[in-house]
Scaffold this motif. Structure first.
Motif, PDB file in Angstrom:
ATOM      1  N   GLY A 110      11.212  -3.957  20.800  1.00  0.00           N
ATOM      2  CA  GLY A 110      11.732  -2.786  21.489  1.00  0.00           C
ATOM      3  C   GLY A 110      12.564  -1.852  20.635  1.00  0.00           C
ATOM      4  N   LYS A 111      12.720  -2.152  19.349  1.00  0.00           N
ATOM      5  CA  LYS A 111      13.552  -1.293  18.500  1.00  0.00           C
ATOM      6  C   LYS A 111      12.844  -0.795  17.249  1.00  0.00           C
ATOM      7  CE  LYS A 111      15.819  -5.233  16.182  1.00  0.00           C
ATOM      8  NZ  LYS A 111      17.109  -5.894  15.899  1.00  0.00           N
ATOM      9  N   ASP A 112      11.621  -1.260  16.987  1.00  0.00           N
ATOM     10  CA  ASP A 112      10.892  -0.855  15.786  1.00  0.00           C
ATOM     11  C   ASP A 112       9.750   0.076  16.160  1.00  0.00           C
ATOM     12  OD1 ASP A 112      12.561  -2.459  14.316  1.00  0.00           O
ATOM     13  OD2 ASP A 112      11.154  -4.138  14.202  1.00  0.00           O
ATOM     14  N   VAL A 113       9.617   1.176  15.418  1.00  0.00           N
ATOM     15  CA  VAL A 113       8.509   2.105  15.604  1.00  0.00           C
ATOM     16  C   VAL A 113       7.904   2.432  14.246  1.00  0.00           C
ATOM     17  CG1 VAL A 113       9.579   3.115  17.663  1.00  0.00           C
ATOM     18  CG2 VAL A 113       9.952   4.185  15.421  1.00  0.00           C
ATOM     19  N   PHE A 114       6.710   3.001  14.266  1.00  0.00           N
ATOM     20  CA  PHE A 114       6.054   3.490  13.049  1.00  0.00           C
ATOM     21  C   PHE A 114       5.581   4.902  13.353  1.00  0.00           C
ATOM     22  CE2 PHE A 114       2.859   3.880   9.720  1.00  0.00           C
ATOM     23  CZ  PHE A 114       3.445   3.204   8.668  1.00  0.00           C
ATOM     24  N   ASP A 115       6.355   5.880  12.895  1.00  0.00           N
ATOM     25  CA  ASP A 115       6.113   7.268  13.284  1.00  0.00           C
ATOM     26  C   ASP A 115       6.241   8.181  12.068  1.00  0.00           C
ATOM     27  OD1 ASP A 115       5.917   9.759  14.391  1.00  0.00           O
ATOM     28  OD2 ASP A 115       7.461   9.460  15.916  1.00  0.00           O
ATOM     29  N   PRO A 116       5.098   8.581  11.457  1.00  0.00           N
ATOM     30  CA  PRO A 116       5.164   9.477  10.298  1.00  0.00           C
ATOM     31  C   PRO A 116       5.404  10.933  10.681  1.00  0.00           C
ATOM     32  CG  PRO A 116       2.881   8.974  10.798  1.00  0.00           C
ATOM     33  CD  PRO A 116       3.716   8.161  11.753  1.00  0.00           C
ATOM     34  N   SER A 117       5.403  11.241  11.971  1.00  0.00           N
ATOM     35  CA  SER A 117       5.488  12.637  12.395  1.00  0.00           C
ATOM     36  C   SER A 117       6.910  13.178  12.430  1.00  0.00           C
ATOM     37  CB  SER A 117       4.859  12.804  13.780  1.00  0.00           C
ATOM     38  OG  SER A 117       5.652  12.183  14.784  1.00  0.00           O
ATOM     39  N   ARG A 118       7.904  12.291  12.480  1.00  0.00           N
ATOM     40  CA  ARG A 118       9.292  12.765  12.546  1.00  0.00           C
ATOM     41  C   ARG A 118      10.243  11.638  12.205  1.00  0.00           C
ATOM     42  NH1 ARG A 118      12.131  11.684  17.490  1.00  0.00           N
ATOM     43  NH2 ARG A 118      10.860  10.590  19.044  1.00  0.00           N
ATOM     44  N   ASP A 119      11.486  12.009  11.886  1.00  0.00           N
ATOM     45  CA  ASP A 119      12.534  11.021  11.672  1.00  0.00           C
ATOM     46  C   ASP A 119      13.135  10.611  13.012  1.00  0.00           C
ATOM     47  OD1 ASP A 119      12.338  10.847   8.941  1.00  0.00           O
ATOM     48  OD2 ASP A 119      13.772  12.444   8.556  1.00  0.00           O
ATOM     49  N   GLY A 137      -3.865  10.931  10.702  1.00  0.00           N
ATOM     50  CA  GLY A 137      -3.478  11.647   9.488  1.00  0.00           C
ATOM     51  C   GLY A 137      -2.929  10.771   8.384  1.00  0.00           C
ATOM     52  N   ILE A 138      -2.791   9.477   8.625  1.00  0.00           N
ATOM     53  CA  ILE A 138      -2.349   8.552   7.576  1.00  0.00           C
ATOM     54  C   ILE A 138      -3.484   8.357   6.563  1.00  0.00           C
ATOM     55  CG2 ILE A 138      -1.815   6.124   7.097  1.00  0.00           C
ATOM     56  CD1 ILE A 138      -0.215   6.044   9.669  1.00  0.00           C
ATOM     57  N   PHE A 139      -3.135   8.341   5.284  1.00  0.00           N
ATOM     58  CA  PHE A 139      -4.141   8.109   4.247  1.00  0.00           C
ATOM     59  C   PHE A 139      -3.511   7.340   3.089  1.00  0.00           C
ATOM     60  CE2 PHE A 139      -2.113  12.172   3.515  1.00  0.00           C
ATOM     61  CZ  PHE A 139      -1.845  12.200   2.151  1.00  0.00           C
ATOM     62  N   PHE A 196       9.796   2.405  10.736  1.00  0.00           N
ATOM     63  CA  PHE A 196       9.326   1.740   9.527  1.00  0.00           C
ATOM     64  C   PHE A 196       8.522   2.660   8.618  1.00  0.00           C
ATOM     65  CE2 PHE A 196      11.077  -2.049  11.138  1.00  0.00           C
ATOM     66  CZ  PHE A 196      11.092  -2.967  10.111  1.00  0.00           C
ATOM     67  N   TRP A 197       8.160   3.840   9.088  1.00  0.00           N
ATOM     68  CA  TRP A 197       7.592   4.814   8.152  1.00  0.00           C
ATOM     69  C   TRP A 197       8.625   5.170   7.080  1.00  0.00           C
ATOM     70  CZ3 TRP A 197       3.094   6.823   6.709  1.00  0.00           C
ATOM     71  CH2 TRP A 197       3.105   7.969   5.902  1.00  0.00           C
ATOM     72  N   ALA A 198       9.890   5.224   7.480  1.00  0.00           N
ATOM     73  CA  ALA A 198      10.964   5.583   6.546  1.00  0.00           C
ATOM     74  C   ALA A 198      11.608   4.364   5.893  1.00  0.00           C
ATOM     75  CB  ALA A 198      12.046   6.382   7.279  1.00  0.00           C
ATOM     76  N   TYR A 199      11.127   3.172   6.201  1.00  0.00           N
ATOM     77  CA  TYR A 199      11.751   1.941   5.694  1.00  0.00           C
ATOM     78  C   TYR A 199      11.780   1.923   4.169  1.00  0.00           C
ATOM     79  CZ  TYR A 199      12.140  -3.125   4.783  1.00  0.00           C
ATOM     80  OH  TYR A 199      12.504  -4.359   4.309  1.00  0.00           O
ATOM     81  N   ARG A 200      10.622   2.057   3.552  1.00  0.00           N
ATOM     82  CA  ARG A 200      10.541   2.116   2.089  1.00  0.00           C
ATOM     83  C   ARG A 200       9.838   3.416   1.664  1.00  0.00           C
ATOM     84  NH1 ARG A 200      12.176  -2.565  -0.469  1.00  0.00           N
ATOM     85  NH2 ARG A 200      12.115  -4.513   0.716  1.00  0.00           N
ATOM     86  N   ARG A 201      10.215   4.489   2.332  1.00  0.00           N
ATOM     87  CA  ARG A 201       9.667   5.789   1.960  1.00  0.00           C
ATOM     88  C   ARG A 201      10.198   6.188   0.577  1.00  0.00           C
ATOM     89  NH1 ARG A 201      10.784  10.161   6.360  1.00  0.00           N
ATOM     90  NH2 ARG A 201      12.898   9.712   5.669  1.00  0.00           N
ATOM     91  N   ALA A 230       0.839  -1.194   0.000  1.00  0.00           N
ATOM     92  CA  ALA A 230       0.000   0.000   0.000  1.00  0.00           C
ATOM     93  C   ALA A 230       0.874   1.243   0.000  1.00  0.00           C
ATOM     94  CB  ALA A 230      -0.928   0.012   1.213  1.00  0.00           C
ATOM     95  N   ALA A 231       0.400   2.313  -0.640  1.00  0.00           N
ATOM     96  CA  ALA A 231       1.082   3.611  -0.621  1.00  0.00           C
ATOM     97  C   ALA A 231       0.369   4.508   0.380  1.00  0.00           C
ATOM     98  CB  ALA A 231       1.063   4.252  -2.008  1.00  0.00           C
ATOM     99  N   LEU A 232       1.145   5.092   1.304  1.00  0.00           N
ATOM    100  CA  LEU A 232       0.578   5.905   2.368  1.00  0.00           C
ATOM    101  C   LEU A 232       1.179   7.305   2.373  1.00  0.00           C
ATOM    102  CD1 LEU A 232       0.679   3.408   5.385  1.00  0.00           C
ATOM    103  CD2 LEU A 232      -1.198   3.815   3.785  1.00  0.00           C
ATOM    104  N   GLY A 233       0.351   8.279   2.675  1.00  0.00           N
ATOM    105  CA  GLY A 233       0.797   9.630   2.962  1.00  0.00           C
ATOM    106  C   GLY A 233       0.409   9.998   4.376  1.00  0.00           C
ATOM    107  N   TYR A 234       0.862  11.178   4.821  1.00  0.00           N
ATOM    108  CA  TYR A 234       0.542  11.615   6.186  1.00  0.00           C
ATOM    109  C   TYR A 234       0.372  13.132   6.207  1.00  0.00           C
ATOM    110  CZ  TYR A 234       1.006  12.639  11.167  1.00  0.00           C
ATOM    111  OH  TYR A 234       0.796  13.103  12.448  1.00  0.00           O
ATOM    112  N   ALA A 235      -0.764  13.569   6.719  1.00  0.00           N
ATOM    113  CA  ALA A 235      -1.037  14.994   6.891  1.00  0.00           C
ATOM    114  C   ALA A 235      -1.909  15.133   8.137  1.00  0.00           C
ATOM    115  CB  ALA A 235      -1.741  15.577   5.668  1.00  0.00           C
TER     116      ALA A 235
END
Length: 596
Positions: A316-325, A415-417, A334-339, A284-289
Motif C-alpha cells: 500500500g505504500k510502493d508505486v512505480f510511476d514514471p509520469s510524475r514525482d 512509454g517505458i523503454f 520506485f521509478w525514482a528509487y535509483r534514478r 536494467a536501465a529504463l527511460g520513459y517517453a
C-alpha cells in the motif's frame, strides 16, 4: 591526491619520470616470453569445463602465452580492484589489472548500482577514504561538464543527477566509468598499468605459500602474469579456488564455537549450507517517453516470475510511476528509487529520466552464481545470468503492460523503454550481475556478528556501545546488515549495526605470504558480509590492500608479517587519507539504514 583528470595526469607524468620511486620500482611492466622458470605446484581450471590441468599441459595448438612481470597483479577491476590499483600506481608501482567485462568499476558501472552510502559521507566527509571522496567530487564535475544542466542544478553544491531517494549521488554508470578511466589513463599511457578487459583468471601457480603466476584468458589469447604480489578483487573471489586457498561459500554452520559454529546470534542452523547465498540482480536501465513508439519488451520467463511481480505495491505504500514525482508521505515511487538522470535538472527536459531497475522483484535467488562445490564453473554462471536476465526483462514487461497504474487510469506504462547506452550494452541490461555475496577467504581473522551487530554485541557484552575496535584497522564503514533474499531467509534479513572497522587480518588468506583479498571476498561470514559489501566499504578494502602491498614492497616485507611494522604502516595509511577509526560520538550510533 585528486582524481581530477588534470591532477592525475600530473601524477602519472611524475611516475613516468621516475621521481620518488620506491625501492625496486621499475619504469614499466616487464614483458617476456615463456612460462614460469621455477618448479612449482599448479592449479589450472579450464574456463569451459571446470577441469584442472597442469601448467605444462599446454595443448600443441595453443601458442605460448605473453608473459608479464609487474609488481602486482590485481585480479578484478571492480570497486575494490580500481581502488587497489590506484593506491599502487600512485606509489609508483607497476600493475596488471584484469576485468571480465569491458568496463572497470564493478558495482558502480558494469553492474549498474549507484553507491549505497551512509549520509555521513555526503554531509560530513566521514566514513570513506580521501580518494573515494575525491572520486565523488569528480563525478559531479563530469556531470556539470557534460550535461545540459539548468542554472539552478549547475549551482547546486551537492548535486544528485538522478534526484533519487536511494542515495545522495546517483549518476549514470557511464559517468562513473568515465571518471575511473580518466584516473587510470595516464598510468596506461606510461606503461605502468596494463589493463586487460574481457579477461578472467583461469589458473594459478603456487609454491610454498607464494602465488608465482596466474594465467589470464583474454579474447586475444592467454596472458601469463608473474607478479611479486597478488590481490584478489574479483567479484566472486575467483582466485581463492584457483590458488587452493581455504574459503567458504554460502552460510556457515551456526551454534557455539566449541562445536564448530560461528557463535553468531542469528545463525541458528546446526549445519552449513553452501547453497544459502544472497540473491543477485541483473539490473536494467529504463527511460520513459509517453509519445515514443512502443518498444515492447518480452520475456519467456514472464509466467514463471509473474507471481513475484504482482506482489509489488501490495504493502500500500510502493508505486512505480514514471509520469510524475510523488511526495514521500504519499508513496515510495520506485521509478525514482535509483534514478540516475532527472529530466527536471536538464535544460532540455525532453531528454527525460533514466532509472536503474534494481528492486526486490528482480532479485534472483532461483539459481546460484557460485555452485555449492565452490569451484569455478563458467557454465553455471552463464546459466544463472541468463535466467536472472529473463526475470528482469519480465519485470520490465510487467511495468510496460500489466502493472495497475496508481491513479487507476489503466495498466502499464507503454512509454517505458530500455536504454542500452546507459549500461554500455546492446541489451539495456547490465554487463555483469550485481553481486552481493562472494566466496569468502578463511583469513587470519574472521569478522562475526557479535563484532558489529547491535543485538549480538549486547548479548555478548551488555556494556558494549560500539563495534569491536581493532588495533590493525585499515579502514571504516557503516551500514546495516542487509541480507537480500536467500533460501533460508525468503524475505531477507535486516539488522542494526554500529559503525565498524576493517581489520587487516581479514584481508590475509591463511598460509600465503604475497596474496591479499581486496573486495567482498574478505574474512566475513554470510551475515557480516551483509554490511561489508557496500560500495564505499569495498573501496576502502581494496585501497587498504593496495597500500599494504605498496608498503610491503617499499620495506621488503611479506604481507603476513606486516603487523610487525604496524606503527609505520598505520602512519602510511594516515598520510594517504585513510581514516582507521570512527570518532567516539559516531561510533556509538546505531545504524539501521543509510539515512543516519
Amino acid at each position: 591526491m585528486s582524481l581530477t583528470r588534470r591532477s592525475v595526469l600530473g601524477a602519472g607524468l611524475v611516475g613516468a619520470a621516475g621521481a620518488a620511486l620506491g625501492a625496486g620500482a621499475t619504469l614499466g611492466i616487464v614483458a617476456a616470453t615463456g612460462g614460469p622458470d621455477r618448479a612449482t605446484s599448479t592449479r589450472d581450471t579450464n574456463a569451459a569445463t571446470g577441469q584442472q590441468r597442469g601448467v605444462g599441459d599446454r595443448r600443441p595448438s595453443e601458442p605460448a602465452p605473453e608473459t608479464l612481470r609487474p609488481d602486482v597483479l590485481v585480479a578484478g577491476g571492480g570497486v575494490g580492484g580500481v581502488a587497489a590499483a590506484l593506491a599502487l600506481l600512485r606509489a609508483h608501482r607497476t600493475v596488471v589489472l584484469t576485468e571480465p567485462t569491458g568496463w572497470i568499476g564493478g558495482q558502480l558501472t558494469s553492474q549498474g548500482v549507484p553507491p549505497d552510502e551512509h549520509t555521513w559521507i555526503e554531509d560530513d566527509g566521514i566514513g570513506a577514504t580521501a580518494s573515494y571522496l575525491e572520486m565523488r567530487r569528480a563525478v559531479r564535475e563530469e556531470v556539470r561538464r557534460t550535461y545540459p544542466l539548468t542554472d539552478v542544478a549547475r549551482r547546486t553544491r551537492a548535486l544528485d543527477p538522478g534526484k533519487a531517494w536511494a542515495a545522495k549521488l546517483c549518476a549514470e554508470p557511464t559517468v562513473w566509468h568515465a571518471v575511473l578511466r580518466s584516473a587510470l589513463a595516464p598510468y596506461e599511457a606510461t606503461n605502468r598499468l596494463r589493463l586487460l578487459t574481457h579477461a578472467t583468471p583461469v589458473h594459478a601457480t603456487v609454491s610454498t605459500g607464494t602465488v608465482r603466476a596466474v594465467r589470464v584468458r583474454t579474447p586475444d589469447g592467454d596472458v601469463l602474469v608473474e607478479p611479486a604480489y597478488v590481490i584478489d578483487a574479483t567479484e566472486l573471489g575467483d582466485l581463492l579456488p584457483l590458488t587452493g586457498a581455504a574459503y567458504v561459500v554460502g552460510r556457515e554452520k551456526g551454534g557455539p564455537r566449541e562445536r564448530g559454529g560461528t557463535g553468531e546470534l542469528h545463525n541458528v542452523w546446526d549445519s552449513a549450507d553452501p547453497s544459502d547465498q544472497q540473491a543477485f540482480t541483473m539490473v536494467a536501465a529504463l527511460g520513459y517517453a509517453p509519445s515514443r513508439p512502443w518498444e515492447r519488451v518480452t520475456s519467456r520467463a514472464y509466467d514463471e516470475f509473474a507471481p513475484i511481480y504482482a506482489k509489488f505495491g501490495a504493502n500500500g505504500k510502493d508505486v512505480f510511476d514514471p509520469s510524475r514525482d510523488w511526495a514521500w508521505e504519499k508513496a515510495r515511487n520506485f521509478w525514482a528509487y535509483r534514478r540516475v538522470r532527472y529530466h527536471g535538472y536538464l535544460r532540455d527536459a525532453f531528454l527525460g529520466d533514466i532509472t536503474l531497475l534494481n528492486q526486490k522483484e528482480n532479485d534472483h535467488v532461483a539459481t546460484l552464481l557460485i555452485p555449492p562445490h565452490g569451484r569455478l564453473d563458467p557454465a553455471t554462471f552463464t546459466a544463472a545470468v541468463a535466467r536472472a536476465s529473463g526475470q528482469t526483462r519480465g519485470l520490465v514487461e510487467y511495468f510496460q503492460r500489466h502493472y495497475p497504474r496508481p491513479d487507476g487510469s489503466g495498466r502499464g506504462w507503454p512509454g517505458i523503454f530500455l536504454v542500452p547506452h546507459a549500461l554500455g550494452t546492446p541489451t539495456g541490461l547490465a554487463a555483469h550481475p550485481y553481486v552481493r555475496e562472494s566466496r569468502r577467504g578463511l583469513t587470519a581473522h574472521t569478522i562475526t556478528e557479535e563484532q558489529v551487530g547491535v543485538a549480538a554485541r549486547t548479548k555478548v557484552d551488555r556494556a558494549a556501545r560500539t563495534a569491536m575496535r581493532y588495533v590493525d584497522s585499515v579502514g571504516i564503514g557503516a551500514g546495516p546488515i542487509d541480507i537480500h533474499q536467500t533460501r533460508a531467509h525468503p524475505s531477507g534479513l535486516f539488522l542494526e549495526t554500529y559503525p565498524f572497522e576493517i581489520p587487516y587480518r581479514a584481508l590475509v588468506p591463511r598460509g600465503f605470504d604475497n596474496f591479499l583479498l581486496g573486495a567482498k571476498n574478505i574474512g566475513t561470514t554470510h551475515f557480516t558480509n551483509g554490511c561489508y559489501r557496500y560500495h564505499p566499504v569495498e573501496w576502502s578494502i581494496g585501497e587498504a590492500a593496495g597500500h599494504a602491498v605498496a608498503f610491503a614492497l617499499r620495506n621488503e616485507l611479506q604481507l603476513n608479517s606486516l603487523r610487525r611494522r604496524w606503527p609505520g604502516f598505520a602512519a602510511y595509511l594516515d598520510s594517504h587519507g585513510v581514516r582507521r577509526h570512527w570518532p567516539d560520538e559516531l561510533a556509538r550510533v546505531r545504524v539501521d539504514s543509510f539515512h543516519v
